[in-house]
Write a protein that holds these residues in place. Structure first.
Motif, PDB file in Angstrom:
ATOM      1  N   GLY A  41     -32.944  15.163  43.347  1.00  0.00           N
ATOM      2  CA  GLY A  41     -33.478  13.717  43.574  1.00  0.00           C
ATOM      3  C   GLY A  41     -33.340  13.129  44.923  1.00  0.00           C
ATOM      4  N   GLU A  42     -33.364  14.113  45.858  1.00  0.00           N
ATOM      5  CA  GLU A  42     -33.071  13.633  47.384  1.00  0.00           C
ATOM      6  C   GLU A  42     -34.241  12.903  47.607  1.00  0.00           C
ATOM      7  OE1 GLU A  42     -31.147  15.136  51.644  1.00  0.00           O
ATOM      8  OE2 GLU A  42     -31.261  16.539  50.105  1.00  0.00           O
ATOM      9  N   PHE A  43     -35.449  13.337  47.447  1.00  0.00           N
ATOM     10  CA  PHE A  43     -36.650  12.605  47.970  1.00  0.00           C
ATOM     11  C   PHE A  43     -36.745  11.122  47.278  1.00  0.00           C
ATOM     12  CE2 PHE A  43     -38.232  17.090  48.471  1.00  0.00           C
ATOM     13  CZ  PHE A  43     -38.771  16.975  49.386  1.00  0.00           C
ATOM     14  N   THR A  44     -36.343  10.890  46.067  1.00  0.00           N
ATOM     15  CA  THR A  44     -36.259   9.680  45.491  1.00  0.00           C
ATOM     16  C   THR A  44     -34.886   8.813  46.185  1.00  0.00           C
ATOM     17  OG1 THR A  44     -37.374  10.610  43.448  1.00  0.00           O
ATOM     18  CG2 THR A  44     -36.242   8.256  43.367  1.00  0.00           C
ATOM     19  N   LYS A  45     -33.917   9.356  46.324  1.00  0.00           N
ATOM     20  CA  LYS A  45     -32.573   8.795  46.925  1.00  0.00           C
ATOM     21  C   LYS A  45     -33.276   8.174  48.455  1.00  0.00           C
ATOM     22  CE  LYS A  45     -27.800   9.836  47.837  1.00  0.00           C
ATOM     23  NZ  LYS A  45     -26.602  10.842  47.756  1.00  0.00           N
ATOM     24  N   ARG A  46     -33.825   9.035  49.071  1.00  0.00           N
ATOM     25  CA  ARG A  46     -34.181   8.571  50.518  1.00  0.00           C
ATOM     26  C   ARG A  46     -35.180   7.381  50.248  1.00  0.00           C
ATOM     27  NH1 ARG A  46     -34.827  13.495  55.219  1.00  0.00           N
ATOM     28  NH2 ARG A  46     -32.611  14.446  54.579  1.00  0.00           N
ATOM     29  N   GLY A  47     -36.024   7.330  49.377  1.00  0.00           N
ATOM     30  CA  GLY A  47     -36.759   6.020  49.108  1.00  0.00           C
ATOM     31  C   GLY A  47     -35.906   4.957  48.824  1.00  0.00           C
ATOM     32  N   PHE A  48     -35.138   5.415  48.106  1.00  0.00           N
ATOM     33  CA  PHE A  48     -33.828   4.247  47.832  1.00  0.00           C
ATOM     34  C   PHE A  48     -33.161   3.631  49.091  1.00  0.00           C
ATOM     35  CE2 PHE A  48     -29.272   3.447  46.852  1.00  0.00           C
ATOM     36  CZ  PHE A  48     -29.384   2.049  46.470  1.00  0.00           C
ATOM     37  N   SER A  59     -28.330  13.018  40.451  1.00  0.00           N
ATOM     38  CA  SER A  59     -28.027  14.396  39.703  1.00  0.00           C
ATOM     39  C   SER A  59     -28.882  14.680  38.806  1.00  0.00           C
ATOM     40  CB  SER A  59     -26.665  14.505  39.522  1.00  0.00           C
ATOM     41  OG  SER A  59     -26.221  13.818  38.644  1.00  0.00           O
ATOM     42  N   GLU A  60     -29.404  13.775  38.166  1.00  0.00           N
ATOM     43  CA  GLU A  60     -30.213  13.803  36.863  1.00  0.00           C
ATOM     44  C   GLU A  60     -31.732  14.284  37.276  1.00  0.00           C
ATOM     45  OE1 GLU A  60     -30.564  10.866  33.928  1.00  0.00           O
ATOM     46  OE2 GLU A  60     -28.274  10.124  34.556  1.00  0.00           O
ATOM     47  N   PHE A  61     -32.092  14.030  38.503  1.00  0.00           N
ATOM     48  CA  PHE A  61     -33.486  14.591  39.040  1.00  0.00           C
ATOM     49  C   PHE A  61     -33.480  15.945  39.163  1.00  0.00           C
ATOM     50  CE2 PHE A  61     -33.634  10.020  39.868  1.00  0.00           C
ATOM     51  CZ  PHE A  61     -34.848   9.729  40.205  1.00  0.00           C
ATOM     52  N   CYS A  62     -34.839  16.351  39.060  1.00  0.00           N
ATOM     53  CA  CYS A  62     -34.911  17.681  39.332  1.00  0.00           C
ATOM     54  C   CYS A  62     -35.262  17.871  40.946  1.00  0.00           C
ATOM     55  CB  CYS A  62     -36.268  18.352  38.803  1.00  0.00           C
ATOM     56  SG  CYS A  62     -37.773  17.264  39.047  1.00  0.00           S
ATOM     57  N   ILE A  63     -35.170  19.199  41.267  1.00  0.00           N
ATOM     58  CA  ILE A  63     -35.208  19.423  42.851  1.00  0.00           C
ATOM     59  C   ILE A  63     -36.645  19.141  43.060  1.00  0.00           C
ATOM     60  CG2 ILE A  63     -35.185  21.093  44.462  1.00  0.00           C
ATOM     61  CD1 ILE A  63     -32.723  22.296  43.293  1.00  0.00           C
ATOM     62  N   GLY A  64     -36.928  18.543  44.291  1.00  0.00           N
ATOM     63  CA  GLY A  64     -38.446  18.265  44.479  1.00  0.00           C
ATOM     64  C   GLY A  64     -38.952  16.820  44.228  1.00  0.00           C
ATOM     65  N   LYS A  65     -38.075  16.369  43.665  1.00  0.00           N
ATOM     66  CA  LYS A  65     -38.281  14.732  43.386  1.00  0.00           C
ATOM     67  C   LYS A  65     -37.240  13.912  43.636  1.00  0.00           C
ATOM     68  CE  LYS A  65     -41.315  11.932  41.423  1.00  0.00           C
ATOM     69  NZ  LYS A  65     -42.428  11.468  41.768  1.00  0.00           N
TER      70      LYS A  65
END
Length: 459
Positions: free
Chosen positions: A115-122, A453-459
């Protein structure tokens, strides 16, 4: 803990045989890293390429070609992460994407966390926390309805309601501050009256969200449904009928199902997580006893219990126990095998089941349809629809809003008792903080870790 200044990379499509796969990078070094391994057909560097336009070329490992690809860059802040993003669209399959990802890592990128890509968006302010959770709901959706709920949340409809509510609470705080700064008995009385008026409006909005949250949660997560009954009453036949295929073994031998069988049913867009349990009865068989115990445990979290009774067998103590187990749960009672000679008398039916039952045979398609229609009537008044307004379906959101309501009730108590206004302001601040936790305006690392942590890697 991840370093948010790093350039991150990950495979963003499912790994496996496919026509196309995507490897994604995000961070200020994304363009520099891709220029180390990508050679465009026109020989231009990606740093000179047009924004959001695909460039055709090849990925190289030194002098060795790795794959024929299309590469696109998306300059921040107008990107998914609000950072510079580079995507490599390559041939699908495990080998190509793994080679390309490894080359990106060797040349300065770090493997992204879940979920790090989405986390950065947040964190970069492109989306709030409810919208980020809407994305994961869309990814995990098993029905069109649950997908649409995620899409609704991603659109910001819930955020709009909560932000407006937060503004109203801040306005109440401002009213208190004004009164404290310019004290006057008449103004103070008017302030209490105005605070109560505004309280009523806010608590009404919270109650509406909470009132609709149960059906919204069921639409999002599905209806946790348990099939219960004595051995050989037709539980497995009902499961197979609802699934439209033979998932469970059906025999005339009592106690065939000893373990839990779980599966999912798409009921006109609503997910039913349905559990077929071991038959409830007194038994000396140790394995069967365990199955009966597990069946009773499953009832605790059930949204719906479908209890089946066999009309062709005498009503006994095991049947009475089943009725006692379901009396406080939302349930459907099925008197099964009405095509066979009836052994339960009409007097026993009236005494034990009143008018709360369906009399049918689960082996018939018409009976399965009748059960499905009853479920929709019980939970959604026969019509499954999503409001275009904000939908409260996430447990984290529901719990935070319940806490906000508790502190709002403390505000009302303070208004009624006309306590010092600065004490009311403290309770108002607590309400605002709970709402801010939902949108992520105020949050903790623990909450962020749990969400992403619920996200997949790459999202």
């Amino acid at each position: 803990m991840e370093n948010l200044n790093d350039t991150i990379a990950a495979i963003s499509t499912a790994v496996g045989e496919a026509g196309i796969a995507i490897v994604r990078m995000s961070g200020e070094e994304s363009v520099d890293i891709i220029d180390k391994i990508f050679v465009a057909k026109n020989k231009k560097k990606m740093k000179d390429a047009e924004n959001r336009k695909f460039v055709y070329g090849h990925i190289f490992d030194g002098d060795k070609p790795v794959d024929e690809v299309l590469v696109v860059k998306m300059k921040g802040p107008h990107s998914y992460t609000a950072e510079d993003i580079v995507e490599v669209h390559c041939h699908g399959g495990i080998v190509a994407v793994t080679r390309i990802l490894n080359l990106l890592l060797e040349n300065g990128a770090r493997l992204a966390e879940r979920g790090e890509f989405t986390k950065r968006g947040f964190l970069n302010g492109r989306i709030d926390l409810t919208q980020a959770e809407g994305i994961i709901d869309m990814i995990k959706a098993k029905t069109e309805v649950s997908f649409d709920i995620g899409l609704n949340q991603l659109s910001g409809s819930l955020s709009t309601i909560l932000n407006k509510m937060q503004d109203e609470l801040i306005s109440m705080q401002a009213l208190i501050v004004a009164n404290i700064d310019f004290p006057d008995d008449e103004i103070e009385d008017a302030t209490y009256e105005e605070l109560e008026k505004r309280y009523e409006g806010i608590v009404s909005k919270i109650d509406n969200l909470l009132e609709n949250s149960k059906s919204s949660r069921l639409l999002r997560d599905g209806i946790n449904t348990v099939i219960l009954g004595k051995p050989n009453v037709g539980k497995s036949s009902l499961l197979n009928g609802l699934l439209r295929y033979d998932r469970a073994i059906v025999t005339d031998i009592a106690g065939t199902t000893r373990d839990i069988i779980e599966d999912y049913i798409n009921l006109d867009g609503v997910l039913l997580k349905i559990t077929d349990t071991a038959g409830i009865r007194e038994t000396e068989d140790e394995v069967e006893k365990i199955g009966v115990s597990i069946a009773k445990d499953k009832l605790k979290d059930a949204d719906l219990v479908i209890a089946i009774f066999d009309l062709s067998r005498k009503f006994d103590d095991d049947d009475k126990e089943i009725l006692s187990l379901i009396k406080d749960k939302k349930h459907i009672i099925i008197l099964n095998k009405d095509d066979l000679p009836q052994e339960i008398s009409d007097e026993e039916i009236k005494e034990n089941f009143k008018d709360d039952y369906l009399k049918l045979s689960v082996m018939e398609n018409e009976s399965i349809k009748e059960i499905e229609d009853l479920i929709k009537d019980m939970f959604f008044d026969g019509e499954i629809k999503i409001s275009s307004a904000g939908v409260l379906s996430n447990i984290r959101h529901i719990n935070a809003l319940k806490e906000a309501k508790k502190d709002l009730q403390a505000v009302k108590m303070g208004i009624d008792q006309k306590v010092f206004l600065d004490l009311i302001a403290v309770d108002l601040e607590n309400v605002i903080n709970h709402i801010s936790e939902i949108t992520g305006t105020i949050t903790t690392e623990d909450i962020l870790d749990r969400v992403f942590s619920e996200f997949c890697i790459g999202k």
